[in-house]
Design an enzyme around this catalytic site. Structure first.
Site, PDB file in Angstrom:
ATOM      1  N   THR A  86      18.497  72.293  16.002  1.00 30.05           N
ATOM      2  CA  THR A  86      19.034  71.977  14.575  1.00 30.05           C
ATOM      3  C   THR A  86      20.465  72.763  14.518  1.00 30.05           C
ATOM      4  O   THR A  86      21.069  73.137  13.445  1.00 30.05           O
ATOM      5  CB  THR A  86      18.444  72.142  13.357  1.00 30.05           C
ATOM      6  OG1 THR A  86      17.926  73.671  13.466  1.00 30.05           O
ATOM      7  CG2 THR A  86      17.043  71.224  13.366  1.00 30.05           C
ATOM      8  N   MET A  97      20.363  75.054   9.468  1.00 35.05           N
ATOM      9  CA  MET A  97      20.934  73.935  10.140  1.00 35.05           C
ATOM     10  C   MET A  97      22.377  74.693  10.434  1.00 35.05           C
ATOM     11  O   MET A  97      23.081  73.966   9.584  1.00 35.05           O
ATOM     12  CB  MET A  97      21.072  72.643   9.453  1.00 35.05           C
ATOM     13  CG  MET A  97      21.665  71.748  10.484  1.00 35.05           C
ATOM     14  SD  MET A  97      21.229  69.963  10.052  1.00 35.05           S
ATOM     15  CE  MET A  97      20.668  70.000   8.441  1.00 35.05           C
ATOM     16  N   PRO A  98      22.778  75.401  11.189  1.00 35.98           N
ATOM     17  CA  PRO A  98      23.933  75.895  11.702  1.00 35.98           C
ATOM     18  C   PRO A  98      24.891  74.776  11.943  1.00 35.98           C
ATOM     19  O   PRO A  98      24.448  73.983  12.936  1.00 35.98           O
ATOM     20  CB  PRO A  98      23.887  77.071  12.399  1.00 35.98           C
ATOM     21  CG  PRO A  98      22.248  77.274  12.723  1.00 35.98           C
ATOM     22  CD  PRO A  98      21.675  76.263  12.262  1.00 35.98           C
ATOM     23  N   TYR A  99      26.112  74.914  11.644  1.00 30.71           N
ATOM     24  CA  TYR A  99      27.320  74.054  12.203  1.00 30.71           C
ATOM     25  C   TYR A  99      28.360  74.843  12.660  1.00 30.71           C
ATOM     26  O   TYR A  99      28.741  75.583  11.589  1.00 30.71           O
ATOM     27  CB  TYR A  99      27.625  73.060  11.192  1.00 30.71           C
ATOM     28  CG  TYR A  99      28.862  72.403  11.434  1.00 30.71           C
ATOM     29  CD1 TYR A  99      28.671  71.003  12.326  1.00 30.71           C
ATOM     30  CD2 TYR A  99      30.084  72.480  11.064  1.00 30.71           C
ATOM     31  CE1 TYR A  99      29.962  70.357  12.544  1.00 30.71           C
ATOM     32  CE2 TYR A  99      31.378  71.821  11.327  1.00 30.71           C
ATOM     33  CZ  TYR A  99      31.007  70.639  12.074  1.00 30.71           C
ATOM     34  OH  TYR A  99      32.394  69.709  12.591  1.00 30.71           O
ATOM     35  N   PHE A 102      24.160  72.821  15.669  1.00 27.97           N
ATOM     36  CA  PHE A 102      25.243  71.833  15.939  1.00 27.97           C
ATOM     37  C   PHE A 102      26.566  72.766  16.317  1.00 27.97           C
ATOM     38  O   PHE A 102      27.073  73.550  15.656  1.00 27.97           O
ATOM     39  CB  PHE A 102      25.844  71.085  14.871  1.00 27.97           C
ATOM     40  CG  PHE A 102      24.407  70.000  14.479  1.00 27.97           C
ATOM     41  CD1 PHE A 102      24.292  69.022  15.085  1.00 27.97           C
ATOM     42  CD2 PHE A 102      23.402  70.432  13.719  1.00 27.97           C
ATOM     43  CE1 PHE A 102      23.158  68.107  14.937  1.00 27.97           C
ATOM     44  CE2 PHE A 102      22.443  69.795  13.306  1.00 27.97           C
ATOM     45  CZ  PHE A 102      22.191  68.493  13.854  1.00 27.97           C
TER      46      PHE A 102
END
Length: 73
Positions: free
Chosen positions: A39, A1-3, A41
């Site tokens: 997923t 889940m990269p942010y 962000f």
């Protein structure tokens, strides 16, 4: 889940430009790291120019200084 958090100076980036940045970063993470866009962000934070410093100077002073100096290559 990269942010991914992107900070830019508040100088008039349009809604369309920001949408393109978000899409481009998402596409990059999908193509390079095989991440799911659902997923991933991306947050864009705008910072007032007076709150951004470069080389020990406020950004506007840094720009003025570098506009008056010849480029070093």
């Amino acid at each position: 889940m990269p942010y991914v958090q992107v900070r830019i100076t508040r100088e008039g980036a349009t809604r369309e430009q920001k949408a393109r940045v978000i899409a481009g970063i998402t596409d990059l993470l999908v193509s390079v790291l095989d991440k799911s866009p659902a997923t991933t962000f991306v947050v864009i934070e705008e910072v007032e120019l007076e709150d951004w410093g470069i080389g020990g100077l406020p950004a506007d002073a840094y720009r003025r200084q570098n506009l008056s100096e010849p480029e070093h290559r």
